[in-house]
Scaffold this active site. Sequence first.
Site, PDB file in Angstrom:
ATOM      1  NE  ARG A  36       6.550 -13.817 -15.463  1.00  0.00           N
ATOM      2  CZ  ARG A  36       5.704 -14.764 -15.861  1.00  0.00           C
ATOM      3  NH1 ARG A  36       4.759 -14.493 -16.739  1.00  0.00           N
ATOM      4  NH2 ARG A  36       5.787 -15.990 -15.361  1.00  0.00           N
ATOM      5  CG  HIS A  38      -0.238 -12.192 -15.591  1.00  0.00           C
ATOM      6  ND1 HIS A  38       0.940 -11.827 -14.999  1.00  0.00           N
ATOM      7  CD2 HIS A  38       0.025 -13.392 -16.191  1.00  0.00           C
ATOM      8  CE1 HIS A  38       1.869 -12.745 -15.217  1.00  0.00           C
ATOM      9  NE2 HIS A  38       1.325 -13.705 -15.947  1.00  0.00           N
TER      10      HIS A  38
HETATM   11  P1  NAP Z   1      11.043 -20.858 -23.365  1.00  0.00           P
HETATM   12  O1  NAP Z   1      10.544 -22.107 -23.996  1.00  0.00           O
HETATM   13  O2  NAP Z   1      12.092 -20.954 -22.329  1.00  0.00           O
HETATM   14  O3  NAP Z   1      11.543 -19.913 -24.560  1.00  0.00           O
HETATM   15  C1  NAP Z   1      12.224 -18.727 -24.337  1.00  0.00           C
HETATM   16  C2  NAP Z   1      12.707 -18.166 -25.666  1.00  0.00           C
HETATM   17  O4  NAP Z   1      13.295 -16.880 -25.421  1.00  0.00           O
HETATM   18  C3  NAP Z   1      13.782 -19.041 -26.311  1.00  0.00           C
HETATM   19  O5  NAP Z   1      13.592 -19.062 -27.708  1.00  0.00           O
HETATM   20  C4  NAP Z   1      15.066 -18.309 -25.961  1.00  0.00           C
HETATM   21  O6  NAP Z   1      16.111 -18.493 -26.896  1.00  0.00           O
HETATM   22  C5  NAP Z   1      14.589 -16.866 -26.004  1.00  0.00           C
HETATM   23  N1  NAP Z   1      15.482 -15.998 -25.229  1.00  0.00           N
HETATM   24  C6  NAP Z   1      15.788 -16.069 -23.919  1.00  0.00           C
HETATM   25  N2  NAP Z   1      16.671 -15.117 -23.570  1.00  0.00           N
HETATM   26  C7  NAP Z   1      16.939 -14.435 -24.719  1.00  0.00           C
HETATM   27  C8  NAP Z   1      17.781 -13.354 -25.033  1.00  0.00           C
HETATM   28  N3  NAP Z   1      18.553 -12.757 -24.095  1.00  0.00           N
HETATM   29  N4  NAP Z   1      17.807 -12.916 -26.306  1.00  0.00           N
HETATM   30  C9  NAP Z   1      17.063 -13.506 -27.263  1.00  0.00           C
HETATM   31  N5  NAP Z   1      16.228 -14.541 -27.024  1.00  0.00           N
HETATM   32  C10 NAP Z   1      16.179 -15.006 -25.772  1.00  0.00           C
HETATM   33  O7  NAP Z   1       9.828 -20.037 -22.723  1.00  0.00           O
HETATM   34  P2  NAP Z   1       8.271 -20.161 -23.047  1.00  0.00           P
HETATM   35  O8  NAP Z   1       7.691 -21.392 -22.446  1.00  0.00           O
HETATM   36  O9  NAP Z   1       8.070 -19.960 -24.502  1.00  0.00           O
HETATM   37  O10 NAP Z   1       7.696 -18.935 -22.206  1.00  0.00           O
HETATM   38  C11 NAP Z   1       8.149 -17.615 -22.416  1.00  0.00           C
HETATM   39  C12 NAP Z   1       7.640 -16.710 -21.306  1.00  0.00           C
HETATM   40  O11 NAP Z   1       6.228 -16.475 -21.448  1.00  0.00           O
HETATM   41  C13 NAP Z   1       7.744 -17.265 -19.882  1.00  0.00           C
HETATM   42  O12 NAP Z   1       9.054 -17.137 -19.376  1.00  0.00           O
HETATM   43  C14 NAP Z   1       6.748 -16.402 -19.125  1.00  0.00           C
HETATM   44  O13 NAP Z   1       7.417 -15.257 -18.644  1.00  0.00           O
HETATM   45  C15 NAP Z   1       5.753 -15.975 -20.190  1.00  0.00           C
HETATM   46  N6  NAP Z   1       4.406 -16.509 -19.938  1.00  0.00           N
HETATM   47  C16 NAP Z   1       3.395 -15.616 -19.768  1.00  0.00           C
HETATM   48  C17 NAP Z   1       2.115 -16.075 -19.529  1.00  0.00           C
HETATM   49  C18 NAP Z   1       0.961 -15.124 -19.361  1.00  0.00           C
HETATM   50  O14 NAP Z   1      -0.127 -15.552 -18.972  1.00  0.00           O
HETATM   51  N7  NAP Z   1       1.130 -13.857 -19.660  1.00  0.00           N
HETATM   52  C19 NAP Z   1       1.856 -17.470 -19.473  1.00  0.00           C
HETATM   53  C20 NAP Z   1       2.912 -18.339 -19.645  1.00  0.00           C
HETATM   54  C21 NAP Z   1       4.201 -17.850 -19.881  1.00  0.00           C
HETATM   55  P3  NAP Z   1      16.777 -19.953 -27.120  1.00  0.00           P
HETATM   56  O15 NAP Z   1      15.682 -20.766 -27.774  1.00  0.00           O
HETATM   57  O16 NAP Z   1      17.911 -19.707 -28.008  1.00  0.00           O
HETATM   58  O17 NAP Z   1      17.111 -20.453 -25.741  1.00  0.00           O
HETATM   59  C1  GLV Z   2       2.219 -17.317 -16.186  1.00  0.00           C
HETATM   60  O1  GLV Z   2       2.440 -16.164 -16.322  1.00  0.00           O
HETATM   61  C2  GLV Z   2       3.223 -18.361 -16.247  1.00  0.00           C
HETATM   62  O2  GLV Z   2       4.420 -18.064 -16.260  1.00  0.00           O
HETATM   63  O3  GLV Z   2       2.823 -19.542 -16.300  1.00  0.00           O
END
Ligand code: NAP
Ligand code: GLV
Length: 332
Positions: free
Chosen positions: A247, A295
């Site tokens: 983000r 994005h």
């Molecule tokens: P997720 O499965 O919820 O994983 C989040 C990870 O971040 C977990 O390993 C968590 O630790 C860690 N984390 C959270 N808060 C933290 C902190 N304060 N310090 C250290 N580590 C921390 O999320 P995801 O599905 O992988 O997605 C991640 C993000 O990608 C989304 O929230 C979204 O913002 C972004 N995204 C972007 C796009 C795009 O097109 N650019 C598309 C999809 C998603 P724990 O495992 O210990 O809980």
């Molecule tokens: C895209 O940025 C998503 O969070 O799916």
Amino acid sequence: MAESDVERTGGPRPPAGQQAASQPIVVAYKSDPVRGAVWSAVFRSELPQASFHMWPEIEAGEEVEYLVAWVAPPDLERVLPNLKVLFSIGAGIDQLNLDAIPPHVTIVRMLDPDLTRGMIEYATFAVLALHRDIPHYVSDQQASRWSYRPLQRAEERRVGIMGLGVLGQALAESLKFFGFPLRGWSASPKTIEGVETFSGPEQLGAFLSGCDILVCLLPLTEDTRGILCHATFEQLPKGARLLNAARGGHLVEDDLIAALASGRVDCAILDVLQSEPPAADHALFKHPRVMITPHIASATLPQAAAQRVCRLIERHRSGLPMEGVIDRRRGY
Ligand code: NAP
Ligand code: GLV
């Protein structure tokens, strides 16, 4: 499925399917109408007992139990007083104002193999591009320059992933093939084969000191907002490279501009910015060592997403746990 991603609905459970058969299912959809037409068609064929309404054409808001949305209406409690589940169309839920969503409403984020695959493709491409100096070559081409840079072996380029969740772990798996030494940082400790892991604020410095390429795949929360800042860049090896595919709120943009100027950060690829779209004269938009995409790292494909939500509604009505339930205290 992580335990934290599972919601147990509590209370006595009706026999599977009983609730679904006996009560109408009313679903509201509030997002892009073109994609909404795909959602509507999927619901007609996959969950025909549901009535599916496109926002704002909701006849009886009090009948709606399920809302599919990117952002919720500000007066959610008034317009949908009996809402039970809010399905976020995105993987992230930072666009939602959690304070405006009544505590009894369960919030479910998008987990979808297509979305994960999209991020694997994009982030693998971007790490390879940073590794192979592509931002420099793009800039050279624009200046009609023909210049070589020494090749570095992947085994000598350490890649660190902030966020070892669904997307971070999937990226780590994909990068193993190339031979990069991998490390990752998360909130809670993890053991992942082939990845040196770090956790919590106390291990952030040790993690950063070994990141020649730093990738951000964190959720945006109060704890992670602005984490890509001067103090973080100062702890990276000089000349490190940055990929932010999470983000725009993670990055303090002026700090990156300063770090690029000082050489602390050599080059960057950004899929997200503080303000999207950025102003045409935004300093990072025009920076010769920064590549920007609008994005598009990954996206929810409507067909698969709608099918997933149909299955989740069936589970919810049978009193079964749903995958992707967010923990409001953590904010992700
Ligand atoms: P997720 O499965 O919820 O994983 C989040 C990870 O971040 C977990 O390993 C968590 O630790 C860690 N984390 C959270 N808060 C933290 C902190 N304060 N310090 C250290 N580590 C921390 O999320 P995801 O599905 O992988 O997605 C991640 C993000 O990608 C989304 O929230 C979204 O913002 C972004 N995204 C972007 C796009 C795009 O097109 N650019 C598309 C999809 C998603 P724990 O495992 O210990 O809980
Ligand atoms: C895209 O940025 C998503 O969070 O799916």
